[in-house]
Design an enzyme around this catalytic site. Structure first.
Site, short mmCIF file in Angstrom:
data_model
loop_
_atom_site.label_atom_id
_atom_site.label_comp_id
_atom_site.label_asym_id
_atom_site.label_seq_id
_atom_site.Cartn_x
_atom_site.Cartn_y
_atom_site.Cartn_z
N SER A 34 36.45 36.48 40.48
CA SER A 34 36.50 37.90 40.14
C SER A 34 35.54 38.75 40.97
O SER A 34 35.70 39.96 41.04
CB SER A 34 36.20 38.10 38.65
OG SER A 34 34.85 37.79 38.36
N LYS A 82 29.55 40.88 36.71
CA LYS A 82 30.37 41.94 37.29
C LYS A 82 29.44 42.96 37.95
O LYS A 82 28.23 42.85 37.88
CB LYS A 82 31.22 42.65 36.22
CG LYS A 82 32.10 41.76 35.37
CD LYS A 82 33.25 41.15 36.13
CE LYS A 82 34.09 40.25 35.21
NZ LYS A 82 35.13 39.51 35.96
N SER A 136 40.36 40.65 38.24
CA SER A 136 39.13 40.64 37.48
C SER A 136 39.38 41.13 36.06
O SER A 136 39.91 42.23 35.86
CB SER A 136 38.07 41.52 38.16
OG SER A 136 36.92 41.65 37.34
N SER A 146 34.53 31.71 38.81
CA SER A 146 35.84 32.31 39.09
C SER A 146 35.75 33.20 40.32
O SER A 146 34.68 33.42 40.88
CB SER A 146 36.32 33.13 37.88
OG SER A 146 35.55 34.32 37.76
#
Length: 321
Positions: free
Chosen positions: A128, A183, A286, A126
């Site tokens: 994010s 992250k 995100s 993705s």
């Protein structure tokens, strides 16, 4: 044994097919562990039993051939057809069910050890973490940087470094630990993290946020505001979407949610002991700790540090912060 092996291999293939088609939720770490265990059993059995049995059969064949040659020599026959070498080779040859088990064990165990304790590859699914990591980046994760853990159950055996603010970390998604997320570490245990009006503050101190030229997202075909943020000794880029509001819509219930205060300006959270607050660099696109809460230490997988391939953009290869 060939029938039993065929059933075992069929079970592995069936599990992989069910995982591929979404019938079951796959667990690659568990699958690799089981493959290592099963092929290891066959490898030991080959060394301890099956190979000695084949060698014994060859020895018996050779002894029988020598006796036959002696008997023929007594009868004055010296020229005879001898297929002993071909027969020996057939007797020593591994059957297919050992080729596909014991024969694969050395490769599987090396992959298992490398993936479990040293480095594990991941694919970015993705956006994010844009602009630091792009969709389809293939990255490496250092599995021992934060300590040595047992595979599958993820129990820590040895400590190493603790996660630091600014690290890019892979972890098991708290609401669904079978999924791996990536992250950036924003808050460590004891920190008060405030993300208000799209500005990050740690323990009352605002992080330096310097404007950079706009970032063009080739997938979305649009520009986004880009900034450089400094957290300790780490500098990294982030994006903000001016069209997105500052408040956090639809935050889930999660452990220690009472440590967070939500408002129209954003969120303020006190990070509990043994937990971390994570955010994506694509701040307004995100799904991170602002929505689903803190990452417990037991969920840590490793530190991401290197893009080893992006087939659509070879310039992506290299280390990152």
């Amino acid at each position: 044994m060939s029938s039993i092996t065929a059933i075992v291999l069929a079970m592995f293939i069936g599990y992989g097919a069910a995982w591929y088609f979404g019938v079951v939720e796959g667990n690659f770490a568990l699958l690799l562990f089981l493959a290592t265990l099963v092929t290891g059993i066959y490898w030991v059995a080959e060394r301890v039993y099956f190979l000695p049995q084949r060698r014994l059969a060859v020895a018996t064949l050779e002894a029988s051939a020598l006796r036959r040659q002696g008997e023929l020599a007594k009868m004055g026959i010296s020229q005879v057809d001898d297929h002993t070498v071909e027969t020996k080779n057939r007797l020593l040859m591994q059957p297919w069910w050992l080729d596909w088990t014991a024969g694969l064990f050395p490769v599987i165990v090396v992959v298992f050890l490398l993936r479990s304790f040293l480095f594990e590859p991941f694919k970015i699914p993705s956006g994010s973490m844009i602009p630091t990591l792009l969709i389809n980046d293939l990255i490496l994760v250092n599995k021992f940087h934060y300590g040595v853990r047992l595979p599958v159950i993820n129990t820590k055996l040895l400590d190493n470094h603790s996660p630091e603010r600014g690290d890019v970390m892979v972890f098991r998604y708290p609401p669904k630990p079978s999924l791996d997320y990536i992250k950036r570490v924003v808050g460590v245990p004891g920190d008060e993290v405030a993300y208000l009006n799209k500005k990050l503050t740690i323990n009352g101190k605002s992080l330096t946020k310097t404007p950079l030229p706009d970032f063009f997202d080739e997938d979305a075909l649009r520009y986004a505001k880009q900034f450089e943020e400094v957290s300790g000794s780490k500098k990294y880029r982030l994006l903000n979407d001016e069209d997105r509001p500052a408040f956090i819509p639809g935050a889930d219930d999660f452990p220690f949610k009472q440590n967070c205060r939500y408002s129209s300006e954003g969120v303020v959270c006190k990070v509990p002991e043994g937990h971390y607050f994570m955010m994506g660099d694509n701040r307004d696109n995100s799904l991170d700790s602002r929505y689903w809460g803190f990452v417990p230490e037991k969920n840590i997988v490793g530190k991401a540090f290197f893009v080893w391939m992006n087939f659509g953009n070879l310039k992506r290869i290299g280390s990152f912060q």
